[in-house]
Write an enzyme that holds these catalytic residues in place. Structure first.
Site, PDB file in Angstrom:
ATOM      1  N   GLU A   7     -25.315   3.736 -18.407  1.00 20.17           N
ATOM      2  CA  GLU A   7     -26.113   4.891 -18.832  1.00 20.17           C
ATOM      3  C   GLU A   7     -25.232   6.076 -19.222  1.00 20.17           C
ATOM      4  O   GLU A   7     -25.551   6.805 -20.166  1.00 20.17           O
ATOM      5  CB  GLU A   7     -27.061   5.303 -17.698  1.00 20.17           C
ATOM      6  N   ASP A   8     -24.104   6.287 -18.525  1.00 25.96           N
ATOM      7  CA  ASP A   8     -23.314   7.502 -18.722  1.00 25.96           C
ATOM      8  C   ASP A   8     -22.024   7.305 -19.513  1.00 25.96           C
ATOM      9  O   ASP A   8     -21.304   8.267 -19.774  1.00 25.96           O
ATOM     10  CB  ASP A   8     -22.965   8.118 -17.350  1.00 25.96           C
TER      11      ASP A   8
END
Length: 637
Positions: free
Chosen positions: A75-76
């Site tokens: 996600e990051d």
């Protein structure tokens, strides 16, 4: 937190653990998060490292811990699931993907509800997804002070409403308690400070009591050792939010909460647990109403323990008594199954997840976010009650449940066919709220079916889902298929009375005299509604116009379905006695319904088939002799 700490904890729990896999996951995650920092200005890798450590404390396997180290990378960063799959295999990539799909939510609209659904759906496939998410949430709550105040409150409310209840239902006491206390501090800072002050004051002013507790610990250990019972006695952690809830629900002062000072006794087997309980009750005076046997009747999250509170030197002290396995299951919850049973194949493990599947069934039946969330809260965190089947089996239900909830909990078909209930030997209504210890017997009929108004009174997710499912399929049947009633004509096959000159006329039996087969009768014309049938001796009839009277008599019938009504004063075993009386007259009962009508009276309606006029006269004569019966009549409406 350093990698060294994590590896030591994992090795402590499992000396044969694959530490190289964890090291590889750590280095992989550290490389991709290298230029990222948290709001606290710490390197980002600190967060996945702490999440992994929380899971290590729960004794999770190395693949789960490795997935925790990688849980934010997709996600990051620019890392993909396929790359994780290539480096770490299918299982770890599945766990990371499951956690990645769970977005932060406020459950204010359909998208947020869908996020909750995805979390539960992934968890039914592999519960470790939700365990990683709970650990992720716990570490974020520990560092929540770096977020803006409004965001802190939003997240904390979600923790109290969703995450802490999830931890509770999965039996992870230490995660649930810490989440609650952290959220409590954010949402109610003044109350939290007030509680902390009281707690500190309580401790400082009661140093002598703490010394007494230490003496008590040594005393109970000595007593039990003298009886050759091996135990481990521990002080029990005290959590502010749980104390706060007890004060509210039990309407008590801070000092009146019995588990402010508590001891936990851990022993080898269940037999010892009950023996220790007897020793404690013989030594100190038990406090009435403060004993709970969660070994015989486990909580809905499968928690097991004996709880009791006694008076020691004029002060209340709580004891929890359990086996070592019960203690680990209570603290680590479903995570402890990896140690005892593995990932699957345990009935207890499957039972822990069954409620989640029921919630997903309910989600499929409703698109209303508020309705779904309220049902979710009831099943997740509502107070629970324990009721019994007539055979003594225990059924757990949310507080406020009715007999319909109980019926569906037994089996979907029992729920669909239920039409009455006997609670503690007394006839009751399906709307009656069940209470702890009730013995419930459901009456069923092949002609009964779920009704839409049941949705207003049931509490459980399972009952709501099944009722909606049935109604939805039932409403697809064309209206023409349904039986239609003529308001002016009686169905010939159901008519029990012949009225001279008016074949198949509509009529009703007069309530003023309640004629029964064998009585001499006469019909009285009442206009568009047809006739009312009276006994010839009826006093009310003598006041009516003679020109409206028409000769009538009972038909000589065979194999006729009748609706028989019995009015009686309620008592234990009433319905059973009437049913047995009807059956003793060689009569088939197709349906039986009972309802209260006030002043301790119950109306019992029976659909029966009789052979002839003498048969029905015999049945009525027998029922009139049953104790507490006031009236017996045929309802021919």
């Amino acid at each position: 937190m350093k990698l060294k700490n994590l590896l030591e904890k994992v090795k402590q729990n499992n000396p044969k653990a694959d530490l190289e896999l964890i090291k590889k996951a750590y280095e992989f995650s550290r490389r991709y998060h290298e230029n990222q920092r948290r709001l606290s200005n710490e390197p980002y890798i600190i967060h996945p490292l702490n999440v992994a450590y929380i899971l290590a404390e729960l004794n999770l396997d190395t693949k789960t811990i490795s997935a925790a180290l990688l849980h934010d990378a997709v996600e990051d960063t620019n890392l993909t699931i396929n790359e994780i799959k290539k480096e770490f295999g299918e299982e770890i990539s599945y766990l990371v993907d499951g956690v990645t799909k769970i977005k932060e939510f406020k459950y204010k609209d359909i998208q947020d509800i869908e996020s909750i659904r995805k979390m539960m759906l992934a968890s039914t496939e592999d519960i470790r997804v939700i365990l990683i998410k709970l650990a992720d949430k716990l570490h974020n709550m520990r560092t929540i002070k770096y977020l803006p105040e409004n965001r802190q409150k939003e997240i904390s409310q979600g923790v109290l409403d969703i995450y802490a209840p999830l931890a509770y239902r999965l039996g992870i006491a230490k995660v649930k308690s810490e989440l609650e206390d952290l959220a409590f501090e954010v949402l109610y800072p003044e109350m939290y400070k007030k509680f902390m002050d009281k707690f500190m004051k309580f401790g400082k002013n009661k140093v002598q009591r703490e010394i007494e507790i230490l003496k008590l610990k040594h005393e109970i250990e000595k007593d039990l050792k003298s009886k050759n019972i091996e135990v481990k006695v521990l002080g029990r952690p005290k959590h502010l939010y749980s104390i706060y809830k007890k004060m509210i629900t039990k309407n008590r002062k801070f000092e009146e909460i019995h588990d402010l000072l508590a001891l936990r006794i851990i022993t080898d087997n269940i037999k010892n647990c009950y023996e220790i309980l007897g020793i404690i009750h013989n030594k100190w005076k038990p406090i009435p109403g403060e004993f709970d046997d969660y070994i015989a009747m486990p909580k809905v999250n499968m928690y097991q323990s004996l709880h009791t509170a006694v008076i020691v030197n004029d002060h209340p002290v709580e004891f929890q008594i359990r086996t070592k396995e019960m203690d680990e299951l209570a603290e680590e919850g479903i995570a402890a199954h990896w140690k005892y049973k593995g990932i699957s194949g345990s009935k207890r493990f499957d039972k822990k997840l069954s409620w989640m599947k029921e919630i997903l069934d309910w989600k499929r039946e409703t698109s209303d976010p508020e309705d779904f969330i309220e049902s979710l809260k009831v099943d997740l965190f509502g107070d629970e009650i324990y009721v019994f089947t007539p055979k003594g089996d225990v059924v757990n239900l949310p507080k406020g449940s009715c007999p319909i909830d109980f019926a569906y909990q037994i089996h979907s078909q029992v729920g669909e066919k239920c039409h009455g209930v006997i609670i503690n030997g007394r006839i009751s209504t399906l709307r009656q709220e069940l209470k702890n210890g009730d013995i419930v017997s459901i009456l069923t009929s092949k002609n009964s079916r779920p009704r839409r108004d049941w949705l207003k009174i049931v509490k459980t997710v399972k009952a709501k889902a099944k009722i909606k499912q049935y109604i939805k399929s039932y409403e697809k049947i064309p209206v023409a298929f349904m039986k239609q009633k003529s308001p002016l004509k009686k169905d010939v096959s159901f008519s029990t009375i012949k009225i001279n000159g008016y074949e198949n006329a509509d009529y009703k039996l007069a309530k003023c005299c309640n004629p029964i087969p064998g009585d001499k009768i006469i019909a009285y014309f009442i206009g568009a509604k047809g006739f009312s049938i009276h006994k010839i001796s009826c006093k009310t009839l003598n006041l009516k116009e003679k020109k409206r009277r028409v000769k009538s008599d009972w038909k000589d019938f065979t194999d006729l379905p009748l609706k028989l009504t019995v009015i009686a004063n309620d008592r234990v075993g009433l319905l059973a006695d009437v049913l047995n009386t009807i059956a003793a007259a060689s009569t088939n009962i197709n349906n039986a319904v009972a309802k209260p009508i006030g002043n301790d009276l119950f109306e019992c309606n029976f659909n029966i088939k009789v052979d002839n006029l003498d048969h029905i006269k015999d049945i009525i004569s027998r029922i009139q002799k049953v104790r507490n019966v006031r009236k017996v009549f045929i309802d021919d409406s």
